[in-house]
Design a protein around this motif. Structure first.
Motif, short mmCIF file in Angstrom:
data_model
loop_
_atom_site.label_atom_id
_atom_site.label_comp_id
_atom_site.label_asym_id
_atom_site.label_seq_id
_atom_site.Cartn_x
_atom_site.Cartn_y
_atom_site.Cartn_z
N TYR A 21 -6.56 -2.36 -4.10
CA TYR A 21 -5.86 -1.40 -3.26
C TYR A 21 -4.91 -2.02 -2.59
CZ TYR A 21 -5.49 1.19 1.02
OH TYR A 21 -4.57 2.60 1.73
N SER A 22 -3.40 -0.83 -2.89
CA SER A 22 -2.81 -0.76 -2.03
C SER A 22 -2.21 0.41 -2.18
CB SER A 22 -1.99 -1.03 -3.52
OG SER A 22 -1.78 0.03 -4.30
N GLY A 23 -1.80 0.36 -0.86
CA GLY A 23 -1.03 1.43 0.21
C GLY A 23 0.03 1.65 0.79
N GLN A 24 0.28 2.80 1.86
CA GLN A 24 1.66 2.68 2.04
C GLN A 24 1.39 3.74 3.16
OE1 GLN A 24 4.75 5.17 0.02
NE2 GLN A 24 5.90 3.47 -0.49
N ASP A 44 5.30 -0.67 2.14
CA ASP A 44 3.56 -1.30 1.66
C ASP A 44 2.72 -1.96 1.78
OD1 ASP A 44 4.50 0.98 0.42
OD2 ASP A 44 6.32 -0.01 -0.78
N PHE A 45 1.64 -2.14 1.49
CA PHE A 45 0.71 -3.51 2.51
C PHE A 45 -0.74 -3.00 0.66
CE2 PHE A 45 -0.67 0.47 4.09
CZ PHE A 45 -2.09 0.35 4.11
N SER A 174 -9.30 6.26 1.58
CA SER A 174 -11.09 6.86 0.51
C SER A 174 -11.31 5.52 0.04
CB SER A 174 -10.40 7.99 0.35
OG SER A 174 -9.71 7.64 -1.61
N GLY A 175 -10.72 4.93 -0.97
CA GLY A 175 -11.02 4.13 -2.24
C GLY A 175 -11.35 2.79 -0.66
#
Length: 263
Positions: A21-24, A44-45, A174-175
């Motif tokens: 996972y990577s999100g922003q 970003d994390f 969602s992931g």
């Protein structure tokens, strides 16, 4: 068979959706001095969610000055624990599948294989429950720490009423939500397999033999014949079962014994 098919797949989905996972998120800072504004600050994390190491720059709304800020929280322990359990469960399920298919005789030899399989299944069931619960709690905290409204509280310019701050983009969850679902599905799968593995062990077979022996002994007790009971025949003589063919010396009791006595 369900364990052989679904255990590796569920484990893959669990660690892939979490570990990959990577999100922003994006927030905006609109200063009174428009030249100092930044209407799209990207943050970003990613896994393993050491948010206290995630930094971003925001305008101070005083000329061109900027400040460097960090998110709050470190949730790497729960995330890494969850992914580690998923990886090891995947590897063990692959090895178990190979043994079940190609080394069935050695698996049942000396009852060692089923016992090891039973113990490992119980351990993984417990670990799946613990890791999934811990990760679900950590995910809830990650969502709070990366909420754009919470991030705005870290920016000093947003504390000034003349400046306007807002949320531009929220992270997609969602992931990570899927990873939690597959974590608990893995627990259900492994816990449900405990009984089927236990049936292969010598403990279950020994208990079955003891129960069968007790049933046979009880049935043999009911099949024993009762003791012989005495009975009287129609002439008044006494006889026992098993001696029905012997004449009784007490037959014709009270009757004449000879012709001379009748005279």
């Amino acid at each position: 068979m369900c364990m052989v098919i679904f255990a590796p797949l569920f484990a893959i989905f669990a660690f892939a959706t979490c570990g990959g996972y990577s999100g922003q998120l994006r927030v905006s800072v609109d200063c009174m001095e428009k030249a100092s504004s930044n209407l799209s600050i990207g943050i970003d994390f990613a896994y393993p969610f050491r948010l206290h190491q995630v930094s971003f720059e925001a305008p101070v709304c005083e000329g061109i000055r900027r400040e460097r800020l960090f998110l709050i929280g470190d949730y790497s322990s729960s995330a890494e624990f969850f992914v580690t359990i998923a990886v090891f469960a995947f590897l063990y399920s692959l090895v178990a599948t190979i043994v079940y298919i190609f080394f069935q005789n050695k698996y049942r030899e000396n009852n060692r294989g089923p016992l090891i399989d039973f113990v490992v299944t119980v351990v993984f069931s417990f670990l799946w429950l613990v890791s999934s619960s811990a990760w679900a709690k950590a995910l809830s905290d990650v969502k709070i720490a990366t909420d754009p409204d919470e991030v705005q509280l870290l920016i000093s310019a947003c504390k000034v009423q003349t400046n306007k701050c807002g949320s531009v983009q929220e992270p997609r969850w969602s992931g990570l939500n899927t990873s939690v679902v597959f974590g608990f599905l893995n627990f259900v799968l492994w816990a449900g397999n405990i009984w089927f593995v236990f049936k292969e062990t010598g403990w279950h077979k020994g208990a079955g033999r003891l129960a069968g022996g007790a049933t046979e002994k009880q049935a043999g007790t009911f099949n024993q014949q009762p003791y012989n009971q005495g009975s009287f025949d129609q002439s008044g003589s006494y006889s026992t079962q098993g001696n029905l063919g012997q004449p009784s010396e007490y037959s014709q009791v009270g009757g004449p014994t000879s012709y001379s006595n009748q005279m």
